[in-house]
Motif scaffolding. Structure first.
Motif, PDB file in Angstrom:
ATOM      1  N   TYR A 177       6.069  22.942   0.882  1.00 15.11           N
ATOM      2  CA  TYR A 177       6.207  22.386   2.240  1.00 15.11           C
ATOM      3  C   TYR A 177       5.954  20.880   2.323  1.00 15.11           C
ATOM      4  O   TYR A 177       6.195  20.276   3.353  1.00 15.11           O
ATOM      5  N   VAL A 178       5.424  20.269   1.282  1.00 11.03           N
ATOM      6  CA  VAL A 178       5.169  18.832   1.354  1.00 11.03           C
ATOM      7  C   VAL A 178       6.432  18.085   0.920  1.00 11.03           C
ATOM      8  O   VAL A 178       6.989  18.353  -0.130  1.00 11.03           O
ATOM      9  N   GLN A 179       6.891  17.192   1.767  1.00 13.37           N
ATOM     10  CA  GLN A 179       8.098  16.422   1.471  1.00 13.37           C
ATOM     11  C   GLN A 179       7.728  14.969   1.243  1.00 13.37           C
ATOM     12  O   GLN A 179       6.722  14.489   1.759  1.00 13.37           O
ATOM     13  N   ASP A 180       8.576  14.267   0.500  1.00  7.15           N
ATOM     14  CA  ASP A 180       8.298  12.861   0.228  1.00  7.15           C
ATOM     15  C   ASP A 180       8.166  12.034   1.502  1.00  7.15           C
ATOM     16  O   ASP A 180       7.348  11.134   1.589  1.00  7.15           O
ATOM     17  N   TYR A 181       8.993  12.361   2.494  1.00  5.82           N
ATOM     18  CA  TYR A 181       8.976  11.515   3.702  1.00  5.82           C
ATOM     19  C   TYR A 181       7.708  11.693   4.521  1.00  5.82           C
ATOM     20  O   TYR A 181       7.443  10.912   5.439  1.00  5.82           O
ATOM     21  N   HIS A 182       6.893  12.688   4.185  1.00  5.35           N
ATOM     22  CA  HIS A 182       5.618  12.843   4.887  1.00  5.35           C
ATOM     23  C   HIS A 182       4.691  11.652   4.655  1.00  5.35           C
ATOM     24  O   HIS A 182       3.789  11.398   5.458  1.00  5.35           O
ATOM     25  N   ALA A 183       4.927  10.908   3.583  1.00  2.00           N
ATOM     26  CA  ALA A 183       4.159   9.678   3.354  1.00  2.00           C
ATOM     27  C   ALA A 183       4.384   8.701   4.502  1.00  2.00           C
ATOM     28  O   ALA A 183       3.453   8.039   4.962  1.00  2.00           O
ATOM     29  N   THR A 184       5.646   8.627   4.965  1.00  4.44           N
ATOM     30  CA  THR A 184       5.944   7.739   6.093  1.00  4.44           C
ATOM     31  C   THR A 184       5.269   8.225   7.371  1.00  4.44           C
ATOM     32  O   THR A 184       4.821   7.424   8.193  1.00  4.44           O
ATOM     33  N   ILE A 185       5.184   9.557   7.531  1.00  8.90           N
ATOM     34  CA  ILE A 185       4.478  10.104   8.703  1.00  8.90           C
ATOM     35  C   ILE A 185       3.019   9.650   8.667  1.00  8.90           C
ATOM     36  O   ILE A 185       2.453   9.250   9.688  1.00  8.90           O
ATOM     37  N   LEU A 186       2.426   9.676   7.462  1.00  9.86           N
ATOM     38  CA  LEU A 186       1.040   9.199   7.332  1.00  9.86           C
ATOM     39  C   LEU A 186       0.931   7.717   7.706  1.00  9.86           C
ATOM     40  O   LEU A 186      -0.015   7.301   8.375  1.00  9.86           O
ATOM     41  N   GLU A 187       1.898   6.938   7.274  1.00  3.48           N
ATOM     42  CA  GLU A 187       1.910   5.513   7.654  1.00  3.48           C
ATOM     43  C   GLU A 187       1.948   5.363   9.168  1.00  3.48           C
ATOM     44  O   GLU A 187       1.240   4.535   9.732  1.00  3.48           O
ATOM     45  N   LEU A 188       2.773   6.178   9.813  1.00  2.00           N
ATOM     46  CA  LEU A 188       2.884   6.102  11.276  1.00  2.00           C
ATOM     47  C   LEU A 188       1.571   6.504  11.936  1.00  2.00           C
ATOM     48  O   LEU A 188       1.152   5.908  12.933  1.00  2.00           O
ATOM     49  N   ILE A 189       0.892   7.526  11.381  1.00  2.00           N
ATOM     50  CA  ILE A 189      -0.390   7.960  11.950  1.00  2.00           C
ATOM     51  C   ILE A 189      -1.397   6.803  11.880  1.00  2.00           C
ATOM     52  O   ILE A 189      -2.041   6.456  12.877  1.00  2.00           O
ATOM     53  N   ILE A 190      -1.496   6.192  10.692  1.00  2.00           N
ATOM     54  CA  ILE A 190      -2.483   5.112  10.526  1.00  2.00           C
ATOM     55  C   ILE A 190      -2.118   3.918  11.406  1.00  2.00           C
ATOM     56  O   ILE A 190      -2.965   3.340  12.090  1.00  2.00           O
ATOM     57  N   THR A 191      -0.837   3.558  11.414  1.00  2.00           N
ATOM     58  CA  THR A 191      -0.399   2.408  12.207  1.00  2.00           C
ATOM     59  C   THR A 191      -0.697   2.613  13.690  1.00  2.00           C
ATOM     60  O   THR A 191      -1.298   1.758  14.344  1.00  2.00           O
TER      61      THR A 191
ATOM     62  N   ASN B 245      -0.332  16.831  -8.315  1.00  2.00           N
ATOM     63  CA  ASN B 245       0.456  15.932  -7.491  1.00  2.00           C
ATOM     64  C   ASN B 245       0.699  16.577  -6.121  1.00  2.00           C
ATOM     65  O   ASN B 245       1.314  17.634  -6.015  1.00  2.00           O
ATOM     66  N   VAL B 246       0.173  15.890  -5.072  1.00  2.00           N
ATOM     67  CA  VAL B 246       0.295  16.415  -3.705  1.00  2.00           C
ATOM     68  C   VAL B 246       1.743  16.720  -3.343  1.00  2.00           C
ATOM     69  O   VAL B 246       2.051  17.683  -2.657  1.00  2.00           O
ATOM     70  N   TRP B 247       2.642  15.864  -3.848  1.00  2.41           N
ATOM     71  CA  TRP B 247       4.049  15.955  -3.418  1.00  2.41           C
ATOM     72  C   TRP B 247       4.776  17.141  -4.048  1.00  2.41           C
ATOM     73  O   TRP B 247       5.912  17.420  -3.692  1.00  2.41           O
ATOM     74  N   ASN B 248       4.095  17.827  -5.019  1.00  2.00           N
ATOM     75  CA  ASN B 248       4.714  19.024  -5.597  1.00  2.00           C
ATOM     76  C   ASN B 248       4.319  20.284  -4.859  1.00  2.00           C
ATOM     77  O   ASN B 248       4.834  21.363  -5.140  1.00  2.00           O
ATOM     78  N   LEU B 249       3.338  20.158  -3.941  1.00  2.00           N
ATOM     79  CA  LEU B 249       2.890  21.336  -3.194  1.00  2.00           C
ATOM     80  C   LEU B 249       4.029  21.866  -2.328  1.00  2.00           C
ATOM     81  O   LEU B 249       4.912  21.115  -1.922  1.00  2.00           O
TER      82      LEU B 249
ATOM     83  N   VAL C  50       0.869  -1.179   0.000  1.00  2.00           N
ATOM     84  CA  VAL C  50       0.000   0.000   0.000  1.00  2.00           C
ATOM     85  C   VAL C  50       0.909   1.234   0.000  1.00  2.00           C
ATOM     86  O   VAL C  50       1.316   1.731   1.037  1.00  2.00           O
ATOM     87  N   ASP C  51       1.233   1.691  -1.177  1.00  2.00           N
ATOM     88  CA  ASP C  51       2.197   2.784  -1.323  1.00  2.00           C
ATOM     89  C   ASP C  51       1.471   4.129  -1.219  1.00  2.00           C
ATOM     90  O   ASP C  51       0.945   4.650  -2.208  1.00  2.00           O
ATOM     91  N   ILE C  52       1.442   4.689  -0.016  1.00  2.00           N
ATOM     92  CA  ILE C  52       0.714   5.942   0.206  1.00  2.00           C
ATOM     93  C   ILE C  52       1.234   7.047  -0.705  1.00  2.00           C
ATOM     94  O   ILE C  52       0.471   7.848  -1.250  1.00  2.00           O
ATOM     95  N   HIS C  53       2.541   7.056  -0.910  1.00  2.00           N
ATOM     96  CA  HIS C  53       3.140   8.090  -1.736  1.00  2.00           C
ATOM     97  C   HIS C  53       2.548   8.064  -3.154  1.00  2.00           C
ATOM     98  O   HIS C  53       2.110   9.084  -3.679  1.00  2.00           O
ATOM     99  N   ALA C  54       2.493   6.863  -3.728  1.00  2.00           N
ATOM    100  CA  ALA C  54       1.967   6.722  -5.098  1.00  2.00           C
ATOM    101  C   ALA C  54       0.470   7.007  -5.137  1.00  2.00           C
ATOM    102  O   ALA C  54      -0.025   7.657  -6.065  1.00  2.00           O
ATOM    103  N   ILE C  55      -0.257   6.528  -4.118  1.00  2.00           N
ATOM    104  CA  ILE C  55      -1.713   6.725  -4.093  1.00  2.00           C
ATOM    105  C   ILE C  55      -2.034   8.219  -4.087  1.00  2.00           C
ATOM    106  O   ILE C  55      -2.865   8.698  -4.870  1.00  2.00           O
ATOM    107  N   LEU C  56      -1.364   8.961  -3.237  1.00  3.61           N
ATOM    108  CA  LEU C  56      -1.653  10.393  -3.142  1.00  3.61           C
ATOM    109  C   LEU C  56      -1.170  11.147  -4.371  1.00  3.61           C
ATOM    110  O   LEU C  56      -1.746  12.161  -4.754  1.00  3.61           O
ATOM    111  N   ALA C  57      -0.130  10.644  -5.009  1.00  3.52           N
ATOM    112  CA  ALA C  57       0.390  11.329  -6.198  1.00  3.52           C
ATOM    113  C   ALA C  57      -0.609  11.264  -7.344  1.00  3.52           C
ATOM    114  O   ALA C  57      -0.695  12.179  -8.162  1.00  3.52           O
ATOM    115  N   ASN C  58      -1.366  10.161  -7.393  1.00  6.81           N
ATOM    116  CA  ASN C  58      -2.295   9.975  -8.515  1.00  6.81           C
ATOM    117  C   ASN C  58      -3.737  10.267  -8.140  1.00  6.81           C
ATOM    118  O   ASN C  58      -4.660   9.834  -8.815  1.00  6.81           O
ATOM    119  N   LEU C  59      -3.926  10.962  -7.060  1.00  5.07           N
ATOM    120  CA  LEU C  59      -5.276  11.145  -6.535  1.00  5.07           C
ATOM    121  C   LEU C  59      -6.096  12.100  -7.376  1.00  5.07           C
ATOM    122  O   LEU C  59      -7.267  11.862  -7.653  1.00  5.07           O
TER     123      LEU C  59
END
Lengths: 304, 305
Positions: free
Chosen positions: B165-179, B159-163, B146-155
C-alpha cells in the motif's frame, strides 16, 4: 558545590527555559520555513540561478543584477501598475460592500443567521472553485451575466468580460469582492454590535437622519476595524495568485498580470529562478511596508 | 379614551415609516442574498445539464426533464477521486499538527512571563501575512535537497517504500503535511493567543501557588479550557489547507500526489468546453468545506475574526 546547584536551580526557575519546550518547536519550524525561506529567497535573488542547473552560492558573484533587470522590464511595470490598482480599488470596494452588508445585518431583521451564512459563504471556498464558477458567470455566449443582460433587454451591454483588456481587471475585482466582502462584513459586524444603542438613540433625539447618524456617529467608531480589514485585504491582493491562475492561466496578459502571477511565471514556467526570487523579495518588502506600521500601531494600542 | 385625530395621524405615519423601513431592509438583504448565491446557483444548475442543454438554456434555469443528467458529477468524481484522497491525507494531519503546535506556542508565549516574548510573538504575527511568492523558490529547493523518499528508504533494515500500500508519491504527501503544518503555525498561535489572553490569570496564579508546574497547568487547566478554541482552529485550518492551491501546485508538480484543487484546475483547463463537468467538479471540491462551513458556520466566523 553550592555554586553550580544554585545556577541549576536558577535555570530551573527561569521562565524562559521552562517555557522553551512549548514554543521551541513551533519557533524552530517558523524560523526555518518562514524566515529562513525569506532569507534564502533573497540570497537566491542575488545569484544567476536559472534553467536546470543548480544554484551556486558564490559570494563574489552576488549582485543586484536581477533587480536592475526588473526595473528595466516593461512587464514588471505593467504588473506593478495592475497590482497597485487591484490593491487600492479592490480594498476600497471590499470595505464599502462589507460595511453595507454589516449595517444591513445590524438592523432588526429575522433570519440574520441565514443572511450572514450566505454572505460569508464565498469566503469559505477555494479560489479554484470560485475561479471555475466565475469563468461560467463571465462566459460570453452562455454565461450567467450576459444571459441576464440579454434577458432583460440589455443585450448590448453583454461583454467579453475576461478577454477585453479594458474590463479584465474590473472583472477580477468583482469576483474577488464577492469572495472577500463577507470577511469584511464579519469584522464590521462584530464591532457594530459593540456600539451601545444609546449612541443611536442620542443621535435620533438630536434629530439626526439615519444617514447622518451612521456617517457622523457610527462609522467613525469603526475606524480600527476598517484598518484591520484593509491590511488583511491588501496583503491578500498582493499575493492573489490562485484565482487569476485558474481563470487566465500563467499569463493573464498586460491588462490583468500582477506581480504574484509574474513571479510564478518567471520562476516556475520560464525557470528564471533568480529573477522570480527577486519579484518574491519585492512582494515581501511591500507586505512588510503594509504590515509593519500596522503591527506597530497595534502594539502601541496594546493589542498585540 | 379617544386619541385626538392629529395624534392618531402621527402614530399611523410613524407606523408607516417603520413598515417602509422594514420592507426596504428586507428587500436589500434578500437582493444581496440572491446576488451572492447567483454564481453558486448558476454553477449548480449547469452541473446537472447535458451539453446541448447548457448550451441552449438559460444558465440559471433548472434543466428540462430531457436535459437533466448526473453524468457530469460521476465523470468529475472519477477524475477527482484519487486527488480527493490525497487532499484528505495531508489536510487532516496538517490541521492537527498546526493546531497543536499553535496552542503550545501560544501558551509558551502568553501564559509564561519571560523577556523578549513580545518580540518573538511579533515574528509569529508578521508571519501570518507572508506572501507565499517570497518563499516558494526556496521551498521547492528545500524539498529537492531534503529528499524524504531517500531518507525513509534508508531509515532501517527494511525499505518503507516496499511495504504493501505504500506508494512512491506518498513522499510528496509527507512534504505537503510538513509544509502546511509549518506555515499554519503562525495563524494558529495567533488564534490561541487571543483566547488565552481572556483566561482568568487568578486561576493560573492559584494553580501555581499550589505548586503546579507549567506543564501541569497546561495539561490540566489550559487544554480542557481550550476545547472550544481547538474546534475553531481545526475548522479554520481544515478549510484553509483543503482550499490551498499554490503550495500544492509547486510541490506536487502535477504528479500523482496532486491535491484536489490542483486536479480541479487541470480538469478546468483540459476540457475547456465541458462546463457541466467543470462546475460539477467545483462542487465536489467545495463539498467538504461547504459541509464544515454549514455545520460550524459560527466557529468559522470566529476563526476568521
Amino acid at each position: 558545590m553550592p555554586d553550580s546547584s544554585t545556577a541549576l536551580q536558577r535555570a530551573r526557575r527561569s521562565d524562559f527555559l521552562r517555557s522553551l519546550p512549548f514554543w521551541g518547536v513551533p519557533a524552530f519550524l517558523l524560523g526555518l520555513f518562514v524566515y529562513g525561506g525569506i532569507l534564502w529567497n533573497f540570497v537566491l535573488s542575488l545569484t544567476d540561478f536559472q534553467g536546470f542547473t543548480l544554484p551556486t552560492y558564490d559570494v563574489t558573484n552576488f549582485d543586484f543584477e536581477m533587480y536592475a533587470e526588473l526595473f528595466s522590464d516593461p512587464t514588471f511595470w505593467t504588473a506593478t501598475q495592475n497590482t497597485v490598482v487591484l490593491l487600492v480599488v479592490f480594498t476600497l470596494v471590499t470595505l464599502v460592500v462589507g460595511l453595507l452588508l454589516a449595517i444591513l445585518l445590524d438592523q432588526k431583521i429575522r433570519f440574520k443567521g441565514v443572511f450572514r451564512t450566505v454572505y460569508l459563504l464565498p469566503f469559505s471556498l477555494s479560489f479554484v472553485v470560485t475561479g471555475v464558477l466565475w469563468l461560467w458567470m463571465f462566459n460570453y455566449n452562455v454565461g450567467v451575466i450576459n444571459s441576464v443582460l440579454r434577458g432583460v433587454g440589455l443585450g448590448f451591454l453583454a461583454q467579453h468580460w475576461l478577454s477585453n483588456p479594458s474590463l479584465q481587471l474590473a472583472s477580477v475585482i468583482v469576483a474577488l469582492v464577492w469572495q472577500y466582502s463577507g470577511y469584511a462584513m464579519v469584522i464590521y459586524l462584530a464591532n457594530l454590535q459593540r456600539i451601545p444603542t444609546e449612541h443611536y438613540e442620542a443621535a435620533k433625539i438630536d434629530g439626526a437622519s439615519w444617514f447622518s447618524t451612521y456617517r457622523e456617529v457610527i462609522i467613525p467608531q469603526l475606524n480600527s476595524a476598517a484598518v484591520s480589514i484593509a491590511v488583511v485585504v491588501m496583503v491578500f491582493a498582493l499575493k492573489a495568485f490562485s484565482w487569476l491562475y485558474v481563470v487566465f492561466g500563467d499569463n493573464p496578459g498586460p491588462a490583468a498580470d500582477i506581480l504574484a502571477t509574474m513571479m510564478y511565471r518567471e520562476a516556475f514556467v520560464a525557470n528564471q529562478w533568480a529573477y522570480g526570487a527577486a519579484v518574491g523579495t519585492l512582494l515581501f518588502a511591500v507586505s512588510i511596508a503594509i504590515v509593519g506600521p500596522y503591527l506597530f500601531w497595534q502594539y502601541r494600542r496594546g493589542e498585540l | 379614551m379617544q386619541l385626538k385625530p392629529t395624534v392618531r395621524d402621527a402614530v399611523s405615519s410613524l407606523r408607516e415609516r417603520e413598515t417602509r423601513y422594514k420592507l426596504s431592509v428586507y428587500a436589500l438583504a434578500i437582493l444581496g442574498l440572491l446576488a451572492y448565491l447567483l454564481p453558486l446557483h448558476g454553477g449548480l444548475m449547469t452541473s446537472i445539464k447535458t451539453i446541448s442543454e447548457f448550451a441552449q438554456s438559460l444558465p440559471m434555469a433548472p434543466p428540462s426533464p430531457s436535459g437533466f443528467t448526473l453524468d457530469p458529477w460521476f465523470a468529475a468524481m472519477d477524475i477527482l477521486g484519487p486527488s480527493m484522497i490525497n487532499s484528505f491525507a495531508f489536510t487532516i494531519p496538517a490541521m492537527v499538527f498546526s493546531a497543536v503546535l499553535g496552542s503550545l506556542a501560544a501558551y509558551g508565549m502568553t501564559m509564561v512571563d519571560w523577556r523578549g516574548q513580545v518580540g518573538l510573538m511579533a515574528l509569529f504575527v508578521a508571519a501570518t501575512f507572508l506572501p507565499k511568492q517570497a518563499i516558494v523558490v526556496p521551498l521547492s529547493r528545500f524539498w529537492s535537497i531534503v529528499d524524504i523518499h531517500a531518507i525513509l528508504a534508508n531509515l532501517g533494515p527494511l525499505n518503507v517504500w516496499n511495504l504493501p500500500y505504500v506508494q512512491d508519491y506518498h513522499a510528496t504527501i509527507l512534504e505537503l503535511i510538513i509544509t502546511h503544518s509549518a506555515y499554519g503555525i503562525s495563524i494558529c498561535t495567533l488564534l490561541f493567543r487571543g483566547y488565552y489572553l481572556t483566561i482568568d490569570q487568578e486561576l493560573m496564579e492559584a494553580a501555581r501557588l499550589d505548586g503546579a508546574s507549567i506543564t501541569q497547568i497546561y495539561r490540566e487547566i489550559i487544554v480542557p479550557l481550550s476545547y472550544p478554541m481547538f474546534a475553531v482552529v481545526l475548522i479554520f485550518q481544515f478549510t484553509t489547507i483543503w482550499n490551498e492551491f499554490f503550495y500544492g501546485l509547486i510541490l506536487s508538480a502535477g504528479g500523482e500526489a496532486a491535491p484536489v484543487t490542483v486536479a480541479l484546475n487541470d480538469l478546468n483547463s483540459g476540457y475547456a468546453q465541458l462546463y457541466n463537468r467543470q462546475t460539477a467538479g467545483a462542487f465536489i471540491v467545495a463539498l467538504p468545506t461547504l459541509i464544515v462551513y454549514l455545520m460550524f458556520g459560527d466557529k468559522f466566523a470566529e476563526g476568521v475574526r
